[in-house]
Design a protein around this motif. Structure first.
Motif, PDB file in Angstrom:
ATOM      1  N   GLY A 201       0.822  -1.216   0.000  1.00  0.00           N
ATOM      2  CA  GLY A 201       0.000   0.000   0.000  1.00  0.00           C
ATOM      3  C   GLY A 201       0.852   1.261   0.000  1.00  0.00           C
ATOM      4  N   ILE A 202       0.159   2.407  -0.144  1.00  0.00           N
ATOM      5  CA  ILE A 202       0.883   3.690  -0.119  1.00  0.00           C
ATOM      6  C   ILE A 202       1.488   3.914   1.268  1.00  0.00           C
ATOM      7  CG2 ILE A 202       0.542   6.192  -0.110  1.00  0.00           C
ATOM      8  CD1 ILE A 202      -1.175   5.964  -2.529  1.00  0.00           C
ATOM      9  N   GLN A 203       0.836   3.373   2.298  1.00  0.00           N
ATOM     10  CA  GLN A 203       1.336   3.608   3.645  1.00  0.00           C
ATOM     11  C   GLN A 203       2.803   3.197   3.771  1.00  0.00           C
ATOM     12  OE1 GLN A 203      -0.493   5.263   5.969  1.00  0.00           O
ATOM     13  NE2 GLN A 203       1.507   5.350   6.943  1.00  0.00           N
ATOM     14  N   TYR A 227      -2.832  14.040   5.540  1.00  0.00           N
ATOM     15  CA  TYR A 227      -3.132  12.637   5.842  1.00  0.00           C
ATOM     16  C   TYR A 227      -2.346  12.231   7.088  1.00  0.00           C
ATOM     17  CZ  TYR A 227      -3.292   7.581   5.103  1.00  0.00           C
ATOM     18  OH  TYR A 227      -3.476   6.238   5.262  1.00  0.00           O
ATOM     19  N   THR A 271      -0.800  15.702  -2.161  1.00  0.00           N
ATOM     20  CA  THR A 271      -1.862  14.878  -2.754  1.00  0.00           C
ATOM     21  C   THR A 271      -2.474  15.725  -3.874  1.00  0.00           C
ATOM     22  OG1 THR A 271      -3.263  15.682  -0.944  1.00  0.00           O
ATOM     23  CG2 THR A 271      -2.384  13.462  -0.714  1.00  0.00           C
ATOM     24  N   TYR A 276      -5.905  15.588   0.263  1.00  0.00           N
ATOM     25  CA  TYR A 276      -6.490  14.834   1.365  1.00  0.00           C
ATOM     26  C   TYR A 276      -6.376  15.643   2.644  1.00  0.00           C
ATOM     27  CZ  TYR A 276      -8.158  11.249   4.392  1.00  0.00           C
ATOM     28  OH  TYR A 276      -8.942  10.565   5.278  1.00  0.00           O
ATOM     29  N   ASP A 304       1.360  11.661  -3.675  1.00  0.00           N
ATOM     30  CA  ASP A 304       0.471  10.599  -3.172  1.00  0.00           C
ATOM     31  C   ASP A 304      -0.819  10.647  -4.003  1.00  0.00           C
ATOM     32  OD1 ASP A 304      -1.392   9.100  -1.806  1.00  0.00           O
ATOM     33  OD2 ASP A 304      -0.947   9.926   0.179  1.00  0.00           O
ATOM     34  N   TYR A 306      -3.662   8.756  -4.324  1.00  0.00           N
ATOM     35  CA  TYR A 306      -4.356   7.625  -3.692  1.00  0.00           C
ATOM     36  C   TYR A 306      -5.692   7.254  -4.296  1.00  0.00           C
ATOM     37  CZ  TYR A 306      -6.921  11.383  -1.502  1.00  0.00           C
ATOM     38  OH  TYR A 306      -7.701  12.488  -1.306  1.00  0.00           O
ATOM     39  N   THR A 333      -1.961   3.109  -5.348  1.00  0.00           N
ATOM     40  CA  THR A 333      -2.475   2.010  -4.506  1.00  0.00           C
ATOM     41  C   THR A 333      -3.623   1.276  -5.180  1.00  0.00           C
ATOM     42  OG1 THR A 333      -3.425   1.490  -2.342  1.00  0.00           O
ATOM     43  CG2 THR A 333      -4.079   3.578  -3.299  1.00  0.00           C
ATOM     44  N   SER A 335      -5.842  -0.047  -3.076  1.00  0.00           N
ATOM     45  CA  SER A 335      -6.798  -0.093  -1.964  1.00  0.00           C
ATOM     46  C   SER A 335      -8.164   0.434  -2.367  1.00  0.00           C
ATOM     47  CB  SER A 335      -6.298   0.740  -0.790  1.00  0.00           C
ATOM     48  OG  SER A 335      -5.223   0.106  -0.173  1.00  0.00           O
ATOM     49  N   LYS A 336      -8.182   1.494  -3.164  1.00  0.00           N
ATOM     50  CA  LYS A 336      -9.468   2.123  -3.482  1.00  0.00           C
ATOM     51  C   LYS A 336     -10.150   1.415  -4.650  1.00  0.00           C
ATOM     52  CE  LYS A 336      -8.287   5.423  -0.636  1.00  0.00           C
ATOM     53  NZ  LYS A 336      -8.802   5.549   0.677  1.00  0.00           N
ATOM     54  N   ARG A 343      -3.567  -4.972   0.402  1.00  0.00           N
ATOM     55  CA  ARG A 343      -2.276  -4.370   0.782  1.00  0.00           C
ATOM     56  C   ARG A 343      -1.267  -4.404  -0.361  1.00  0.00           C
ATOM     57  NH1 ARG A 343      -3.644  -1.213   2.545  1.00  0.00           N
ATOM     58  NH2 ARG A 343      -1.723  -0.452   3.455  1.00  0.00           N
TER      59      ARG A 343
HETATM   60  C1  LIG Z   1      -4.167  10.351   1.273  1.00  0.00           C
HETATM   61  C2  LIG Z   1      -3.921   8.896   1.485  1.00  0.00           C
HETATM   62  N1  LIG Z   1      -2.689   8.421   1.276  1.00  0.00           N
HETATM   63  C3  LIG Z   1      -2.402   7.127   1.480  1.00  0.00           C
HETATM   64  C4  LIG Z   1      -3.358   6.243   1.901  1.00  0.00           C
HETATM   65  C5  LIG Z   1      -2.929   4.820   2.199  1.00  0.00           C
HETATM   66  O1  LIG Z   1      -3.472   3.898   1.387  1.00  0.00           O
HETATM   67  P1  LIG Z   1      -2.975   2.386   1.363  1.00  0.00           P
HETATM   68  O2  LIG Z   1      -1.868   2.217   2.329  1.00  0.00           O
HETATM   69  O3  LIG Z   1      -4.168   1.571   1.706  1.00  0.00           O
HETATM   70  O4  LIG Z   1      -2.524   2.175  -0.038  1.00  0.00           O
HETATM   71  C6  LIG Z   1      -4.661   6.687   2.125  1.00  0.00           C
HETATM   72  C7  LIG Z   1      -5.696   5.762   2.601  1.00  0.00           C
HETATM   73  O5  LIG Z   1      -6.844   6.067   2.748  1.00  0.00           O
HETATM   74  C8  LIG Z   1      -4.952   8.050   1.908  1.00  0.00           C
HETATM   75  O6  LIG Z   1      -6.174   8.535   2.120  1.00  0.00           O
END
Ligand SMILES: Cc1ncc(COP(=O)(O)O)c(C=O)c1O
Length: 497
Positions: A201-203, A227, A271, A276, A304, A306, A333, A335-336, A343
């Motif tokens: 993920g981006i995290q 964020y 972002t 965000y 980022d 996202y 990512t 995730s969305k 992940r």
């Molecule tokens: C602005 C932003 N960056 C990064 C993420 C992380 O996403 P992930 O780790 O699920 O890819 C999120 C998740 O909601 C987000 O809102």
């Protein structure tokens, strides 16, 4: 009831110290502690005295002495032919020690600051329940259909996702090829598969960027509000960095303010597609100004991106990376557009940084789990991802419209109003001053409605009150219920002002 084979050893007993003597008492104390900690559960069968004596290398009498003592205390119970068990009368609750955070528990020595920081982070990031308006809850029409399962079975059973040895730190090459093609088509990102590092993920990608790009004492621009997944890293995990919050207005991060207050910063985290949490894109003139500053200051830009796939109107700005691939680290990512528990995300790094990212990745967790990478690569290669995105864009657009019109009809616009935005998986509902968004979020959660308070995302003490409302694939009834709860809370709080 937990099962344990009669001959099992009890590793938590540790070794008994012969030099201290009184082995029976030592053993009784070790068993007593194990019951208290919950390592042994009520009703759980203990090894016979012969088996335990053998495994501990003590005389059998040592074990019988300990067992008899604990039976007398009511900790154990013993029945002919049924063996010795932890007393059932204790019940689960009486044996489990309450886990208090380490920083709250009485400690003989001072703990490092990290302990309290990470405990706070664990609370902040504990996932919200899957109720309206938690962000990014894919259900019903927005989960990838049977095809995901079918590809998974195929790839795992006999394909490249079958169990194997360690893989490459950078991620599976087939997936990186697919990602390179996808971001070129959808976001005008210029890269080869060699510049892509698949991440959890981006995290994780944000964490890697902070670890690799920053040095002690470096200043870093972050948006204000930002964020929390980023600011929480910078607050503690990269010691000695100076986080510089840069205000966000209708055009996104105000680059001129950044230049005024921290011209020689080493990096800017932005972002740009969809700020965000507020939702506006970074305007073209600000993008140009940001890139010009980065070139002059020899700084990195971490983009980022996202949720840019979920755009409901107009044309998106191309990525910042496409405008200057040598300055920008682009983060994406799945995730969305697929689901967060997958992940999988990616960092696209300027040429020359790949190896450092691989090294940091190796220390963190060696490499992303291989099987799901191959499932995803096949899903993309066979054209399913593009179709899936088109489909969920329609679903979320509808949910968005529905939520917007319900809010507008249930809550007077003098008390709460929506931030204009045409992208993404969340909306911002601004609340009139004097109503505390944290209190609203807490009260809503007690009634089964989840929302995050915007004020907690500002670095500066902000008196702006608002809620982040996520678009999940919730039913009509769930959305109506959620709006109703929020409306009552906001009207109630207003009448008490
Ligand atoms: C602005 C932003 N960056 C990064 C993420 C992380 O996403 P992930 O780790 O699920 O890819 C999120 C998740 O909601 C987000 O809102």
């Amino acid at each position: 009831m937990a099962r344990r084979s009669v001959g099992a050893e009890l590793p938590f007993i540790g070794s008994l110290s012969r030099s201290q003597g009184q082995l029976g008492r030592q053993l009784a104390q070790a068993l007593r502690n194990a019951v208290k900690r919950g390592d042994l559960k009520p009703g759980e069968l203990l090894p016979s005295s012969r088996v335990l004596a053998n495994s501990l290398n003590v005389a059998r009498g040592v074990v019988t002495e300990a067992y008899e003592q604990l039976v007398a205390e009511g900790v154990l119970e013993s029945r002919a032919k049924a063996g010795t068990r932890v007393s059932r009368a204790l019940g689960n609750e009486s044996t489990r020690e309450v886990t208090r955070p380490m920083s709250e528990a009485t400690q003989p020595k001072a703990l490092p600051r990290s302990v309290a920081h990470y405990e706070k982070v664990a609370d902040e990031f504990s996932p919200l329940p899957h109720v309206p308006f938690t962000i990014s809850v894919p259900v019903n029409q927005t989960v990838p259909e049977d095809i995901w399962r079918r590809i998974g079975n195929r790839v795992r059973a006999r394909g490249p996702g079958a169990p194997a040895g360690y893989d490459h730190q950078q991620g599976a090459e087939v997936l990186r090829e697919e990602i390179a093609d996808y971001v070129r088509r959808s976001r005008s990102v210029h890269c080869s598969a060699n510049q892509i590092v698949v991440t959890s993920g981006i995290q994780q990608a944000l964490y890697l960027c902070c670890k690799i790009l920053l040095d002690v004492g470096d200043s870093v621009w972050v948006e204000d509000p930002a964020y929390r997944g980023l600011t929480a890293i910078l607050e503690h995990s990269v010691p000695g960095t100076n986080m510089v919050p840069i205000p966000v207005d209708d055009e996104g991060m105000d680059v001129n303010v950044g230049i005024e207050i921290a011209k020689s910063a080493k990096a800017a985290f932005v972002t740009p597609s969809h700020q965000y949490p507020l939702g506006m894109p970074l305007s073209m003139s600000r993008r140009n100004a940001l890139l010009a500053w980065a070139r002059e200051a020899n700084a990195w830009i971490v983009e980022d991106d996202y949720d840019s796939e979920l755009r409901y109107a107009g044309h998106p700005f191309p990525s910042l990376q496409g405008l200057d691939p040598s300055r920008v680290i682009y983060l994406g990512t799945f995730s969305k557009i697929l689901f967060p528990s997958l992940r999988l995300g990616y960092a696209i790094v300027p040429k020359g940084l790949e190896k450092a990212f691989c090294g940091a990745r190796a220390l963190m967790d060696r490499h992303p789990p291989s099987a799901d990478q191959h499932v995803l690569a096949a899903f993309m290669k066979e054209g399913h991802l593009d179709r899936h995105i088109r489909k969920i864009r329609g679903v979320y657009a509808e949910r968005r419209l529905q939520l917007t019109s319900l809010i507008k009809s249930a809550i007077p616009s003098s008390l709460a109003w929506l931030q204009p935005s045409d992208q993404g998986m969340h909306l911002i509902l601004w609340i009139t001053t004097g109503i505390d968004d944290k209190m609203l979020a807490k009260a809503a959660l007690e009634q089964g409605v989840a929302a995050r308070a915007v004020s907690t995302m500002y670095a500066s003490k902000s008196n702006r009150s608002g809620l982040v409302l996520g678009l999940g694939d919730f039913s009509d009834e769930q959305i109506a219920y959620g709006v109703n709860v929020l409306a009552k809370l906001i009207l109630g709080a207003h009448s008490k002002k």
